[in-house]
Scaffold this motif. Structure first.
Motif, PDB file in Angstrom:
ATOM      1  N   GLY A 178       0.793  -1.220   0.000  1.00  0.00           N
ATOM      2  CA  GLY A 178       0.000   0.000   0.000  1.00  0.00           C
ATOM      3  C   GLY A 178       0.825   1.269   0.000  1.00  0.00           C
ATOM      4  O   GLY A 178       0.280   2.369  -0.076  1.00  0.00           O
ATOM      5  N   SER A 179       2.164   1.143   0.072  1.00  0.00           N
ATOM      6  CA  SER A 179       3.026   2.329   0.132  1.00  0.00           C
ATOM      7  C   SER A 179       2.956   3.135  -1.160  1.00  0.00           C
ATOM      8  O   SER A 179       2.895   2.579  -2.258  1.00  0.00           O
ATOM      9  N   TYR A 180       2.976   4.453  -0.989  1.00  0.00           N
ATOM     10  CA  TYR A 180       3.055   5.376  -2.123  1.00  0.00           C
ATOM     11  C   TYR A 180       4.507   5.825  -2.287  1.00  0.00           C
ATOM     12  O   TYR A 180       5.328   5.681  -1.381  1.00  0.00           O
ATOM     13  N   ASN A 181       4.789   6.376  -3.459  1.00  0.00           N
ATOM     14  CA  ASN A 181       6.097   6.976  -3.740  1.00  0.00           C
ATOM     15  C   ASN A 181       7.247   5.970  -3.700  1.00  0.00           C
ATOM     16  O   ASN A 181       8.366   6.319  -3.302  1.00  0.00           O
ATOM     17  N   ILE A 182       6.987   4.722  -4.106  1.00  0.00           N
ATOM     18  CA  ILE A 182       8.115   3.798  -4.204  1.00  0.00           C
ATOM     19  C   ILE A 182       8.915   4.117  -5.465  1.00  0.00           C
ATOM     20  O   ILE A 182       8.425   4.766  -6.391  1.00  0.00           O
TER      21      ILE A 182
END
Length: 231
Positions: free
Chosen positions: A23-27
């Motif tokens: 669910g992490s953003y900005n990977i």
């Protein structure tokens, strides 16, 4: 008396923890993923059945498994992951004997136990990367696919999907204090370059302010940022 036969399926190896979080953003467009599993797996089955999906790319993207010294160096930088993974293992292990499945003795500190897991021949900690760069600002998925096998040969029976979102296109924006928006910068006040993502100190040292007479002035990088390696 007729003998009774009982059978059960423990299920294939599943992901307990990931770095980055699902669910992490900005990977990163070339993100490496650390996966903490509930059982050791065969690397050949990962390469065969794990893959990535990304908006704008129609085909499945194969993965490469990171091994050797590079894998070890990646894990050495991820202490926060170690803590999360251990909590997941031993919370689960209270009822399911997870430490026995992973071959971890109860003796020793969490760090010592982790090092045994990290460096064992059949480690349940996997580092992998997709074999193609992701588009910017796109939804992507890491698919832990049906068929991935534990070392004893038990396969997963369904996909486990971890969603992520890549960072926007990298941008650098210059700003300074002005009397009004059409005026020149006030020379005695700071001038700034705002980056949409961190860069290495080595790359930052190539940024210069060039005066109208052609003289280049290099920015001063604080010691704390030099030590971290990023600005």
């Amino acid at each position: 008396n007729n003998a009774q036969t009982y059978s059960f399926n423990t299920g294939g190896p599943a992901i307990l923890q990931s770095e980055p979080y699902q669910g992490s953003y900005n990977i990163d467009e070339n993100q490496m993923f650390i996966l903490g599993l509930d059982a050791p797996v065969t690397l050949t089955s990962i390469q065969k059945y794990a893959y990535c999906q990304a908006d704008g790319i129609s085909e499945q993207i194969p993965v490469r498994v990171i091994v050797g010294k590079f894998r070890k160096s990646v894990l050495n930088w991820r202490d926060s992951f170690l803590t999360r993974y251990y909590k997941a293992i031993f919370k689960r292990g209270e009822n399911e004997g997870q430490s026995i499945i992973l071959g971890v003795e109860e003796k020793g500190s969490e760090r010592e136990k982790f090092l045994k897991l990290r460096d064992s021949t059949n480690s349940p900690i996997v580092v992998l990367q997709c074999q193609r760069s992701f588009p910017n600002a796109a939804s992507i998925s890491l698919v832990w696919g049906k068929g991935i096998e534990s070392v004893p040969g038990i396969p997963t029976t369904q996909d486990q999907i971890l969603p992520f979102h890549t960072r926007p296109v990298f941008e650098a924006k210059f700003s300074c204090s002005r009397i009004n928006e059409k005026a020149d910068c006030i020379p005695v006040l700071p001038m700034r370059i705002n980056l949409s993502a961190p860069i290495t100190v080595e790359n930052a040292q190539h940024i210069n302010l060039v005066a109208s007479n052609g003289k280049a002035m290099q920015a001063t990088i604080p010691e704390t940022e030099k030590k971290s390696g990023l600005v």
